[in-house]
Enzyme design. Structure first.
Site, short mmCIF file in Angstrom:
data_model
loop_
_atom_site.label_atom_id
_atom_site.label_comp_id
_atom_site.label_asym_id
_atom_site.label_seq_id
_atom_site.Cartn_x
_atom_site.Cartn_y
_atom_site.Cartn_z
N ASN A 150 79.49 46.14 22.75
CA ASN A 150 80.83 46.25 22.14
C ASN A 150 80.81 46.48 20.63
O ASN A 150 81.66 47.16 20.09
CB ASN A 150 81.72 45.07 22.52
CG ASN A 150 81.19 43.75 22.06
OD1 ASN A 150 79.97 43.55 21.95
ND2 ASN A 150 82.07 42.82 21.78
N GLU A 246 74.78 33.74 22.27
CA GLU A 246 76.11 34.08 21.74
C GLU A 246 76.86 34.74 22.88
O GLU A 246 76.60 35.90 23.21
CB GLU A 246 75.96 35.05 20.55
CG GLU A 246 75.25 34.47 19.36
CD GLU A 246 76.05 33.38 18.68
OE1 GLU A 246 77.29 33.35 18.83
OE2 GLU A 246 75.42 32.55 18.00
N CYS A 280 84.30 39.78 21.44
CA CYS A 280 84.10 38.41 21.95
C CYS A 280 85.13 37.46 21.35
O CYS A 280 85.50 36.48 21.97
CB CYS A 280 82.68 37.92 21.65
SG CYS A 280 82.27 37.98 19.90
#
Ligand code: NAD
Length: 511
Positions: A150, A246, A280
């Site tokens: 992303n 993460e 995110c």
């Protein structure tokens, strides 16, 4: 439409290949070769050989490579932006700000500060005054970095540069969806003349990532989904390899009655739709208190209506990375509508775009049994839920297995900080959104299922080190009071010391 197509090896000794297309235009981007587990092991071995000489350089010497990389990136920004845009379908402005500018900032930030953050330091010893304590930050060795699609450039470069400046060598496995952005990271390090073996790129998919976990690295820094993170953690647990995870989020936004509604509505629209919601730290669910819910929602819908979606010229919202992601978005919206949600904007694929696009979507009348309020959507969907008061908002914000980021909107900074303290997440923003990854000083990472460990800031950089405590005796002498022989007298003295030091207020004061 498969944006990544798997092509099996033609002969037993050939490598698998992956074929790619641009998600916004569907134009072909060519093929890449997938690294085998043997290739991955060889890369780690080369990195292992290169590491001692790299670690022997000073922070200033290593920092100079980073500063040169920032200069190179500033000079070649157009080329890098174009490559990232072609692979992701995001607007140029987003590629420039969130990928390239953030990268330049991180390169120079750590180049300048790593020496201070990782300096060996002496700490006072409060009890044993005859000893001196030094704490040193040694490189770990070889760091394996696995990244998502992303923000394919910055999420690959940022942990890499931190690991490198700390004296580690790196093997990077970028997402199979965005291999060209991974190659940009390699090109950048090549351009600044990083010594042979210090940085290596291995291209491939989950199998390549899995091979890196067991190839003998000293740490894994993983960014990706919760499901993959769990698999990575299982393997790292078995191998006893430290890992930073993460992972995904389902970030809540709380709008208080005293919020600046104009700013909050614009913040909601930006927070939900930037990078087509594939962030995110996207705003994935809004809780707005009843008395301002109508006014807030009206402003959000107006603002959403002004967004332009496309692939060329001036536009605000780009493409969705692939068909799998489009299916998830459609499923979440369909599930919400079936359970009674109303669509106030969007709610479908964009019929006027030929590539993979989903219209910026605003939903109301949503409830917590809907997928769109529980699972990560990772698309341009903004569900708004009306709540009684801030307490209900807080309870619902925390009713989630995720805890990456959150944002709170109120004119009272004190109230904002109080509410932030009640949210079970790694990061919170008051009167703005996202940002926490981009602010280099800010340790970034999740609570609950959103991750383990931190990247960025002092703690993040120290995470790429083996912390070593060195305790030094100051005065010498032939023996120490606690060494042999043991005796009844020594026992009596120690009991007395215990009573005096921790049993009296004067003793506690001195200790
Ligand atoms: P993903 O988990 O599918 O893939 C991430 C990476 O892991 C890829 O490089 C992939 O090839 C690799 N991988 C897959 N299987 C593996 C295995 N068994 N062992 C080792 N590596 C393996 O995630 P994605 O779809 O690329 O990215 C989207 C997800 O990433 C979202 O959930 C998003 O929230 C999350 N994300 C988190 C952050 C953060 O900083 N917390 C940042 C960006 C994205």
């Amino acid at each position: 439409m498969a944006i990544v197509e798997r092509i099996e090896a033609a002969t037993p000794d050939a490598r698998r290949r992956l074929r790619h297309s641009n998600p916004a235009t569907l134009a072909s981007l060519g093929e890449i070769e997938v690294a085998t587990s043997g290739d991955v092991r060889a890369a780690v071995e080369r990195a292992r050989k290169a590491q001692p000489a790299w670690a022997a350089l000073s922070f200033a010497e290593r920092g100079r490579f980073l500063e040169r990389a920032a200069r190179e990136l500033a000079a070649r920004q157009d080329e890098f932006v174009a490559e990232i845009v072609a692979e992701t379908g995001k607007p140029e402005l987003e590629a420039l700000t969130t990928e390239v500018i953030t990268a330049c900032d991180a390169l120079v930030f750590y180049a300048k500060r790593a020496g201070r953050i990782l300096a060996e330091r002496t700490l006072p010893v409060h009890l044993l005054k005859t000893k001196k304590l030094r704490v040193a930050y040694r490189p770990l060795g070889v760091v394996g970095i696995i990244t998502p699609w992303n923000f394919p450039f910055i999420l690959s470069l940022n942990p890499t540069l931190q690991a490198l400046v700390a004296g580690n060598t790196v093997v990077l496995k970028p997402s199979e969806v965005t291999p060209r952005s991974g190659r940009l990271v390699e090109e950048l390090w090549n351009a600044v003349g990083l010594p042979e073996g210090v940085f290596q790129l291995v291209q491939g998919d989950g199998e390549t990532g899995a091979a890196l976990l067991t190839a003998g690295v000293d740490k894994i820094c993983f960014t990706g989904s919760v499901a993959t993170g769990r698999r990575v953690a299982e393997v790292c647990g078995r191998e006893l390899v430290p890992c930073t995870l993460e992972l995904g989020g389902k970030d809540p936004m709380i709008v208080c009655a005293d919020a600046d509604l104009e700013r909050a509505a614009r913040g909601a629209v930006y927070g939900a739709f930037t990078n087509s919601g594939q962030v995110c730290t996207s705003t994935e669910r809004v809780y707005v208190v009843d008395e301002v819910a109508d006014a807030f929602t009206r402003k959000v819908v107006e603002e959403t209506g002004r967004l332009r979606q496309g692939a060329t010229g001036e536009f605000d919202v780009g493409a969705i990375i692939d068909a799998k992601q489009l299916d998830v978005i459609e499923d979440h919206v369909r599930d919400a509508v079936t359970r009674g949600a109303r669509v106030l904007a969007g709610g479908r694929r964009n019929p006027s775009c030929s590539g993979l696009f989903y219209e910026p979507t605003v939903l109301v009348d949503v409830s917590h049994d809907m997928q769109v309020m529980r699972d990560e959507t990772f698309g341009p969907v903004l569900p708004i839920m009306r709540v009684r008061d801030e307490q209900e908002a807080l309870a619902l914000a925390n009713d989630s297995p995720y805890g990456l980021n959150a944002n709170v909107w109120t004119r009272s900074k004190r109230r904002g900080i109080e509410l932030a303290g009640g949210i079970e997440s790694g990061c919170v923003v008051v009167n703005d959104c996202m940002l926490t990854y981009g602010v280099t000083e800010s340790p970034f990472g999740g609570a609950k299922h959103s991750g383990i460990g931190r990247v960025n800031g002092e703690i993040g950089l120290q995470g790429f080190c083996r912390v070593q405590s060195i305790l030094i005796d100051r005065f010498g002498g032939k023996t120490e009071p606690l060494w042999y022989p043991y005796s009844a007298r020594k026992l009596r003295l120690l009991r007395g010391a215990l009573r005096w030091i921790w049993g009296t207020s004067f003793g506690r004061l001195l200790s």
